[in-house]
Design an enzyme around this catalytic site. Structure first.
Site, short mmCIF file in Angstrom:
data_model
loop_
_atom_site.label_atom_id
_atom_site.label_comp_id
_atom_site.label_asym_id
_atom_site.label_seq_id
_atom_site.Cartn_x
_atom_site.Cartn_y
_atom_site.Cartn_z
N ASP A 38 19.20 -117.47 -86.35
CA ASP A 38 18.51 -116.98 -87.55
C ASP A 38 16.99 -117.12 -87.52
O ASP A 38 16.32 -116.91 -88.53
CB ASP A 38 19.03 -117.68 -88.82
CG ASP A 38 20.42 -117.18 -89.21
OD1 ASP A 38 20.86 -116.18 -88.61
OD2 ASP A 38 21.03 -117.80 -90.10
N HIS A 242 1.05 -126.01 -64.89
CA HIS A 242 1.46 -125.40 -66.16
C HIS A 242 2.12 -126.44 -67.07
O HIS A 242 3.14 -126.19 -67.71
CB HIS A 242 2.39 -124.21 -65.92
CG HIS A 242 1.67 -123.02 -65.36
ND1 HIS A 242 2.30 -121.94 -64.81
CD2 HIS A 242 0.35 -122.76 -65.26
CE1 HIS A 242 1.39 -121.06 -64.40
NE2 HIS A 242 0.21 -121.55 -64.66
N ASP A 270 -9.63 -118.03 -72.59
CA ASP A 270 -8.93 -118.89 -71.63
C ASP A 270 -9.94 -119.88 -71.06
O ASP A 270 -10.72 -119.52 -70.17
CB ASP A 270 -8.33 -117.98 -70.53
CG ASP A 270 -7.48 -118.74 -69.53
OD1 ASP A 270 -7.24 -119.94 -69.73
OD2 ASP A 270 -7.06 -118.10 -68.53
N HIS A 349 -4.26 -122.64 -56.33
CA HIS A 349 -4.25 -121.38 -57.10
C HIS A 349 -5.52 -120.59 -56.83
O HIS A 349 -6.42 -121.05 -56.14
CB HIS A 349 -4.04 -121.64 -58.59
CG HIS A 349 -5.09 -122.51 -59.24
ND1 HIS A 349 -6.34 -122.04 -59.56
CD2 HIS A 349 -5.06 -123.81 -59.64
CE1 HIS A 349 -7.04 -123.03 -60.13
NE2 HIS A 349 -6.29 -124.12 -60.18
N HIS A 353 -8.63 -114.44 -62.75
CA HIS A 353 -7.76 -113.30 -63.04
C HIS A 353 -8.44 -112.46 -64.10
O HIS A 353 -9.34 -112.94 -64.80
CB HIS A 353 -6.38 -113.78 -63.53
CG HIS A 353 -6.45 -114.81 -64.63
ND1 HIS A 353 -6.63 -114.46 -65.95
CD2 HIS A 353 -6.41 -116.17 -64.62
CE1 HIS A 353 -6.67 -115.56 -66.69
NE2 HIS A 353 -6.56 -116.62 -65.90
N HIS A 360 -3.34 -113.01 -68.56
CA HIS A 360 -3.39 -112.49 -67.18
C HIS A 360 -3.34 -110.98 -67.37
O HIS A 360 -2.29 -110.37 -67.42
CB HIS A 360 -2.21 -112.99 -66.34
CG HIS A 360 -2.30 -114.46 -66.06
ND1 HIS A 360 -1.30 -115.16 -65.44
CD2 HIS A 360 -3.29 -115.37 -66.30
CE1 HIS A 360 -1.66 -116.44 -65.32
NE2 HIS A 360 -2.85 -116.59 -65.84
N GLU A 383 -12.17 -120.16 -62.40
CA GLU A 383 -11.48 -121.41 -62.71
C GLU A 383 -11.05 -122.22 -61.49
O GLU A 383 -9.86 -122.43 -61.27
CB GLU A 383 -10.27 -121.13 -63.59
CG GLU A 383 -9.33 -120.03 -63.10
CD GLU A 383 -8.11 -119.88 -64.00
OE1 GLU A 383 -7.44 -120.88 -64.27
OE2 GLU A 383 -7.84 -118.74 -64.44
N ARG A 405 -9.85 -129.07 -63.52
CA ARG A 405 -10.10 -127.61 -63.49
C ARG A 405 -11.22 -127.32 -64.48
O ARG A 405 -11.30 -127.98 -65.54
CB ARG A 405 -8.83 -126.83 -63.85
CG ARG A 405 -9.02 -125.32 -63.81
CD ARG A 405 -7.70 -124.52 -63.75
NE ARG A 405 -6.83 -124.68 -64.90
CZ ARG A 405 -5.72 -125.40 -64.90
NH1 ARG A 405 -5.32 -126.04 -63.81
NH2 ARG A 405 -4.97 -125.49 -66.01
N GLU A 407 -12.86 -123.91 -66.27
CA GLU A 407 -12.58 -122.47 -66.40
C GLU A 407 -13.44 -121.84 -67.49
O GLU A 407 -13.45 -122.31 -68.63
CB GLU A 407 -11.10 -122.27 -66.77
CG GLU A 407 -10.73 -120.82 -67.04
CD GLU A 407 -9.24 -120.59 -67.25
OE1 GLU A 407 -8.56 -121.52 -67.73
OE2 GLU A 407 -8.77 -119.49 -66.93
#
Ligand code: GLY
Ligand code: MN
Ligand code: MN
Length: 444
Positions: A38, A242, A270, A349, A353, A360, A383, A405, A407
């Site tokens: 639901d 991730h 991002d 990586h 992108h 992405h 990044e 990282r 970015e």
């Protein structure tokens, strides 16, 4: 902030100008999806559909028919239904769609099986994004097969199907000034959210408490949803690319990696920043951080029209490899480490992108087998990162479990790039200064 409504007819016209004579394009709205009994996931319109319509209701289908006498822009949508609208919210409905949405011709979605075969009949070519929704593909083939049953009565089914994304995603890749203005605003909101997280962090908090600070800034600024699930990883968790559990305790001495960006009127931002929980980088953290930052500066310096899309990555990798050799995390020679890709143990990586309505975003990265040339109006992320696994016994213990990282989002210009996300600090000094300024008096 919303994109000016005048953009949508320009986009439809641009697409129709590129379509073959006697053709038709068809784009369905996104289906709603069930989260659990639901309860549905928050509805998010399909980016291609929204790009061409600015219409956010489910159960709709857009049809573009260049040159059609009774109107080129055809929309199937839900009928008004006062009883249902009490439960699920207001609908535009086919009667108001011409005024509200600028469509030429609107029909109830429940009539599509009767009407669409007639629109497809006699067309030479149909543009559609096939292979994404098996349900929609099947319905489209059903409409075409219906025409095939009528060939003895003189009906002509379409002969050719063509990938719509070849045309549409090339359009989406190059952003207009109006789109860049929305993306600039999205980036500013996200930058403010990252600053707020740096200002509020305290060892002993949980990662989700920082996620709450991000969400506070996003929603208070009018962005209801993040462009993707926020990553708030403290300590070793920063090495999980991730990571979205965001449920660990933040400890004194941890670095915290936050990768989070809001979505504003269907445009993503991002940003990643990495900062010390206690406001001061340790020597090892600062050394690796400075290396990633140098790599990011080197990568950004290559972003300009006429350079190709792989250049920022190549520039970042070279700086990272040189630094890792200097710090003793890699051994050997720069060229060898690059050609053997031994650095991938720490940097697995790519450096960026495309960014747009999807985080992405769409658009080819290679053309005729070669990395694509950058053009003004493309928006991309830069990044680079370094991630030393907590159990990597090939490096000294002092480096283990550090994940970094950095970015930013940049718009390609003729001479370089515009950084959209510059409002959030990224040098060691600037991060430490922001965090010191906001430390509570008792902590000083
Ligand atoms: N946040 C997803 C990415 O950086 O690619
Ligand atoms: Mn990214
Ligand atoms: Mn990111």
């Amino acid at each position: 902030m919303k994109l000016d409504a005048s953009e949508y007819p320009l986009r439809r016209q641009h697409l129709m100008d590129m379509m073959s004579p006697n053709s038709l394009a068809i784009v369905p709205a996104a289906p709603s999806t069930v989260r659990n009994r639901d309860v549905e996931h928050p509805y998010r319109q399909d980016s291609d559909f929204y790009y061409l319509t600015g219409f956010d209701e489910e159960q709709a289908v857009l049809v573009l028919i260049p040159g059609r006498e009774h109107g080129q822009y055809v929309l199937f949508c839900q009928e008004k239904n006062p009883d249902m609208e009490i439960w699920t919210g207001r609908r535009v409905g086919p009667d108001a769609a011409p005024d509200v949405l600028g469509v030429d011709d609107a029909f109830p979605i429940n009539d599509i099986d009767d009407i669409l075969p007639g629109l497809l009949e006699g067309k030479d070519k149909v543009y559609a994004n096939l292979g994404i929704s098996p349900d929609f593909d099947q319905r489209l083939m059903g409409w075409v097969n219906h025409i095939k049953t009528q060939v003895r009565n003189g009906a002509t089914p379409p002969r050719e199907f063509s990938a719509l994304d070849h045309l549409l995603h090339e359009m989406r890749l190059i952003k207009s000034e109006a789109e860049i203005a929305v993306m600039r605003k999205a980036a500013q909101i996200s930058a403010a959210a990252h600053c707020r997280a740096m200002e509020h962090v305290q060892p002993g908090q949980f990662e989700y408490q920082l996620e709450a600070e991000l969400m506070h800034t996003f929603i208070a600024a009018g962005s209801r949803w993040p462009a993707y699930p926020s990553i708030v990883g403290a300590g070793d968790n920063a090495c999980i690319l991730h990571y979205t559990r965001n449920d660990d305790e933040i400890r004194d001495g941890d670095l915290i990696l936050i990768d989070a960006g809001c979505e504003l009127d269907y445009y993503a931002s991002d940003i990643t920043r990495t900062f010390p929980a206690n406001g001061k980088f340790s020597n090892e953290q600062a050394a690796l951080y400075q290396l990633v930052l140098d790599a990011q500066f080197a990568a950004i310096a290559t972003v300009k029209a006429g350079n190709h899309w792989q250049q920022p990555h190549d520039a970042a990798v070279r700086v990272l490899v040189e630094g890792l050799l200097e710090l003793g995390l890699l051994q050997g020679d720069v060229e060898e480490c690059i050609s053997d890709a031994t650095y991938r143990r720490f940097y697995m990586h790519k450096t960026g992108h495309w960014l747009g309505m999807d985080v992405h975003d769409v658009g080819e990265y290679r053309v005729d087998g070669e990395p694509r040339m950058l053009e003004p109006g493309m928006v991309m992320t830069v990044e680079p990162g370094l991630y030393v696994a907590p159990d990597d016994e090939t490096v000294e213990a002092r480096w283990r479990g550090i994940g970094i990282r950095i970015e930013d989002d940049v718009v390609v210009t003729e001479t370089g790039c515009e950084i959209l996300t510059g409002d959030v600090p990224k040098t060691v000094e600037d991060i430490e200064a922001l965090m010191a300024k906001n430390a509570s008096p008792s902590a000083n």
